[in-house]
Structure formats: structure tokens, C-alpha cells
Design an enzyme around this catalytic site. Structure first.
Site, PDB file in Angstrom:
ATOM      1  N   ASP A  15       0.516  -1.408   0.115  1.00 49.02           N
ATOM      2  CA  ASP A  15      -0.119  -0.066   0.399  1.00 49.02           C
ATOM      3  C   ASP A  15       1.020   0.762  -0.195  1.00 49.02           C
ATOM      4  OD1 ASP A  15      -1.876  -2.296   0.173  1.00 49.02           O
ATOM      5  OD2 ASP A  15      -2.147  -1.909   2.029  1.00 49.02           O
ATOM      6  N   GLU A 187     -10.901   0.871  -3.915  1.00 53.38           N
ATOM      7  CA  GLU A 187     -10.846   1.601  -2.625  1.00 53.38           C
ATOM      8  C   GLU A 187      -9.411   1.958  -3.400  1.00 53.38           C
ATOM      9  OE1 GLU A 187      -9.280  -2.593  -0.820  1.00 53.38           O
ATOM     10  OE2 GLU A 187      -8.320  -2.871  -2.533  1.00 53.38           O
TER      11      GLU A 187
END
Length: 528
Positions: A15, A187
């Protein structure tokens, strides 16, 4: 030509949120249930990287005792404005079943190495938050919206709400600005401004092998957002397992010369799609086409080697292969599970020159384990330690552990047996099922014991040595494919760690002393 070799952050570094401030580049990555929270890596040339700091070091910033596996810190976002660094992160308390308790926070600092503030609570409506600083000075929080209702799309869109830095709170209406593309699982939103457009970069397709990067744009912050006709702009070639897989969850940075790069997560399977290192961070060079859409150089599949920007080379001293625990503080690569490094369970001063760990809870505990570990960052690695431990009961254990989470680990541990006395054995947990692979434990002398784990991709062999003797293999070779995101019947997100731990299940805090810890990669060239 100087090249960037991927992954730039090998091992469990998912991430990525990339940021440039002046001549310095930073990447913040998720840490989940591992403490300290959020790793920030630093570079000057996008080629060489070092772990610089952890902003979340206090319980007042991050209280994870009791957090579930693969809970904790998800998808941090690092930004800079008004002379301050801003870090947004989620602390996930629950994630299984219909509901997700995802609390989003903001901390700030004048300097990247801190001190970082105590957190401002923002919301809990979803995860993967980011903070967008508009050109007009306004600040906006984005996060995906989680819809728990039956029959609904759980990934219900991207929320946008204004943040008031003076009042330190969100204010005004919540706007659902984008409901995603046909890929679904929308997302990881990040907003960028360029040539009059707001560009919304999202992750779609889920965090596994269908992971992808998609882009949409609008001339209004609130939309509607036009979807890039060539989405996804980055995704992996699943037909070739030798390529970087799971590419997605991206953020962008512009260099001093106006070049654009994308930081994204990826993974490298060892066999049968199992990725024991977890999700890693890679960089791709990008450009803007004549229609104003972002494109990855060489096409939408991630590349192993990428042209580096025209910046002066800036390398860092190599990391020492051995930690002899002679410093007053821990090396930055060390991590603990869910709780900070405090004197009640960890000490470098009670016996100078040794790491002393006081026995904590079992390996399946989500509360107070006494475990110190570092990321496994390569496929061919030897790790070893010397242990001084005098157990008096079978409930007291200490040793060398190869760990994914409370359900999956392999543990070479010293303990006490009623007949053998001090002895050495192996404990393995596979998908939460306990096993002792040795038919009989090995009796040990009262002197310190050296322990070693030799890892070759999906294979692990343990060794031990006593009284300065040669290494002796113990047990048979272990298949460690279960130490991966991909080998469970539920979704999880971390990676393999190697380290040391101590348990005293009787609650007496029996300690063990570790003289050194050696982490030695054996790969001479990049292993794809």
C-alpha cells in the site's frame, strides 16, 4: 542508463504512498498489526531506498492490543502542505463477516522524523483514507465507503468530505464522488490536480491476482468523474507467474524535472501462486498522453526494470547483517506484535550486550506476545541467533520463529521436559492447527544454544549448535507455503517475518537472553 530495479522495497511493504518534498522522496507503507506503526522509507534518486522512521510509536497514537490478525494499520497516506507533514491511517479493529470497524486518524509533524502529534479522529465509514490539499488551500478527506447491508455492493464508492485544520475535524456534507468501474472492489483513492482536471486514482479488482490501478477525472472536485477508456492502466499478466503479480494500489509523484512515477504494490509467487514475502512495493515510470490520460511506460503490466530519473545518485550505507544488541536502542528494522517496545517485556540494559525478552503470551495471542522480528525480504536467507535460556517448566519456551500470523508459523524452541530437562523441539501451526513435527525432542546442555533457519523459497530447514560445535540439522524440511496471503481460506494481508520470541504461559515472565541476531541473504542476483 541508470535503472530502478523492482521491487524497490522487497518483502512485506504494501500500500505505498509516495511523496516528494524538495529533493527528498518518501514512501509510507502499511504495517497492520506490527508495531511501530507505518514505515516511512527515504530516497533521493528513486533507485536507492532506506527505512527512515516510524511515525506511530506511542500507544496514544496506536493502541493495537487485541487487534485481529491483518488488522491494525491499513493504507497510510503521506502528504505535505503548509510546512507540515500529514499522515492519514486506518486502525482496523474488526474485518471478518459483514462489518468492518475501521477508525481513521490524522497525525502531523513539522519534520519527517518527528515528533509526530497525537492523532485526530476523523471517521469510521470505510478504510484507505487519503488527504487531498486543493490548490485553493482547502483540505479534503477521501476514503472508500463500506456497506455491510445484504445485497449491496460492499465497496459502495469513494467518500469526500472537507477537513478543517483549525478545528481539527471534518465538516460539511459527505459526497460520494465515484462508485467505481466494472472491475469492482473500488478502494485506495488518491486525488491529483493537473491541467484543470482532478484525477482520481483508485485500486480495483481486489488485493489478489486481479488487482489493478484505475483512473477517472473531472473538472469539478465533486464530479462527475469520467472513466479512463483504457482502464486498468496497470495490472499484472496472470499468464506468466515469473512476472510481478498483484499490481495495484498506486500513488503518483512528479520529479523535479517533471517526470512522473507510480508507486504500487506487487508480489512474487514462489510456487502455486503462494507469495511468502507478502505484498511488496515497486515503481513504474509514467507519462501523460495527448488526451490527458496517465499511461505506464511499456504498457499496463509492471516491469522489473524501469528507467530512473535524471537525478544524482544517492546511496546509503549497507545495513549490517548482524545485530549484536550493543546499542541503547533497537535497530529500525525490528518490529513487535501489537505493543510497543517497553521495559516490562524487552530490555537492552538489564544484561548489557544482550537482548532480554521476558516471557509473554502464546504464539496465538492477539494481546501481549514477547516477539521481536524483522521482515523476510528475500527468497534465500539464513537467520541465526544465540540463546541463553534456563527454562524450568514446559510452559516456558524461547527460540527462533518464522512467523506469518497467529495461525501460521514454524518455531524452533528451547523448553523444559520432565525427563529430558532442557531440550529443543519444533512447533508448527498450519492454518491454526497445532503440530509438533519431531517425534522426540533433543536434550541440550545448560550452556547457550545457537539456532538457525535456512530458507530457500518455499522450503525451510532448522539447525542448532551447542558449545561452539558445528551446525546440526533438526527435523525434516518444512514446506512454508502456508506462510502467505494465499494459503488461507480467508483474506489476509501481511508477510513472513523472522525473529525471536519468549513465552511463559505460567505468567511468571521467565526471561531469555539473545547475544546476537544474524540475517544473511544468500541470493547473488535478483530472484524472480
Amino acid at each position: 542508463m541508470t535503472v530502478i530495479t523492482n521491487p524497490v522495497l522487497p518483502g512485506y511493504h504494501p500500500d505505498p504512498s509516495i511523496l516528494r518534498v524538495g529533493d527528498d522522496y518518501y514512501i509510507a507503507v502499511s504495517t497492520f498489526e506490527w508495531f511501530p506503526g507505518v514505515q516511512i522509507h527515504h530516497s533521493r534518486d528513486l533507485v536507492h531506498w532506506r527505512l527512515l522512521t516510524h511515525p506511530l510509536t506511542r500507544v496514544s497514537q496506536l493502541d493495537m492490543v487485541g487487534n485481529i490478525d491483518s488488522g491494525g494499520v491499513w493504507a497510510p497516506c503521506l502528504s505535505y502542505a503548509d510546512g507540515r507533514f500529514y499522515l492519514i491511517y486506518t486502525d482496523v479493529k474488526s474485518r471478518q463477516g459483514a462489518f468492518k470497524d475501521t477508525h481513521n486518524y490524522l497525525v502531523t509533524a513539522e519534520h519527517i522524523e518527528g515528533p509526530w502529534s497525537d492523532p485526530v479522529y476523523l471517521n469510521s465509514s470505510g478504510f484507505d483514507p487519503s488527504l487531498f490539499h486543493d490548490e485553493d488551500g482547502s483540505k479534503w478527506l477521501l476514503n472508500m465507503i463500506w456497506d455491510f447491508r445484504k445485497g449491496q455492493n460492499s465497496f459502495a464508492g469513494i467518500a469526500l468530505q472537507r477537513y478543517d485544520p483549525d478545528r481539527q475535524c471534518l465538516t460539511g456534507p459527505v459526497h460520494n464522488i465515484f462508485r467505481g468501474t466494472r472491475l469492482g472492489v473500488t478502494e485506495a483513492p488518491h486525488l491529483y490536480q493537473r491541467d484543470g482536471y482532478y484525477y482520481l486514482v483508485t485500486a480495483e479488482g481486489g488485493t489478489g491476482y486481479n488487482h489493478a490501478v484505475t483512473v477517472a477525472r473531472s473538472m469539478s472536485l465533486f464530479g462527475p468523474y469520467e472513466v479512463d477508456p483504457d482502464n486498468p492502466i496497470l495490472t499484472s499478466d496472470q499468464t506468466d507467474q515469473s512476472c510481478l503479480q498483484k499490481a495495484g494500489h498506486a500513488s503518483l509523484v512528479e520529479t523535479q524535472q517533471g517526470d512522473w512515477y507510480m508507486a504500487h504494490l506487487c508480489a512474487r509467487p514462489v510456487v502455486d501462486g503462494k507469495c511468502i514475502l507478502g505484498r511488496e512495493t515497486a515503481l513504474q515510470k509514467c507519462y501523460w498522453n495527448e488526451a490527458g490520460w496517465l499511461r505506464v511506460e511499456g504498457g499496463p503490466a509492471p516491469a522489473w526494470s524501469v528507467a530512473a530519473p535524471n537525478l544524482p545518485s544517492y546511496s546509503f550505507p549497507p545495513e549490517p547483517l548482524r545485530d549484536d544488541f550493543s546499542s541503547t536502542g533497537l535497530q529500525p528494522y525490528w518490529n513487535s506484535l501489537r505493543r510497543p517496545f517497553t521495559q516490562d517485556w524487552l530490555s537492552l540494559s538489564e544484561r548489557p550486550g544482550f537482548l532480554r525478552l521476558k516471557g509473554g503470551e502464546s504464539m496465538q495471542s492477539t494481546h501481549r506476545q514477547s516477539l521481536l522480528a524483522r521482515r523476510l525480504e528475500g527468497f534465500h536467507v539464513d537467520v541465526a541467533t544465540e540463546l541463553d535460556f534456563s527454562p524450568e517448566h514446559f510452559q516456558q519456551m524461547a527460540g527462533l520463529i518464522v512467523y506469518y500470523d497467529t495461525a501460521d508459523y514454524v518455531y524452533l524452541r528451547v523448553t523444559h521436559h520432565e525427563t529430558l530437562g532442557k531440550c529443543l523441539g519444533i512447533i508448527e501451526s498450519r492454518h491454526g492447527r497445532y503440530d509438533e513435527p519431531l517425534t522426540r525432542e533433543v536434550a541440550l546442555p545448560a550452556t547457550p544454544t545457537c539456532l538457525k533457519a535456512s530458507i530457500d523459497r518455499e522450503r525451510l530447514q532448522f539447525y542448532f549448535a551447542v558449545e561452539n560445535g558445528a551446525w546440526q540439522a533438526i527435523g525434516s524440511e518444512h514446506d512454508i507455503r502456508h506462510l502467505s496471503d494465499d494459503d488461507a481460506d480467508y483474506i489476509r494481508f501481511t508477510g513472513t517475518f523472522v525473529g525471536v520470541c519468549v513465552q511463559d504461559l505460567g505468567g511468571q515472565g521467565r526471561w531469555a537472553d539473545f547475544a546476537w541476531f544474524d540475517y544473511r541473504p544468500r541470493e547473488a542476483v535478483q530472484d524472480s
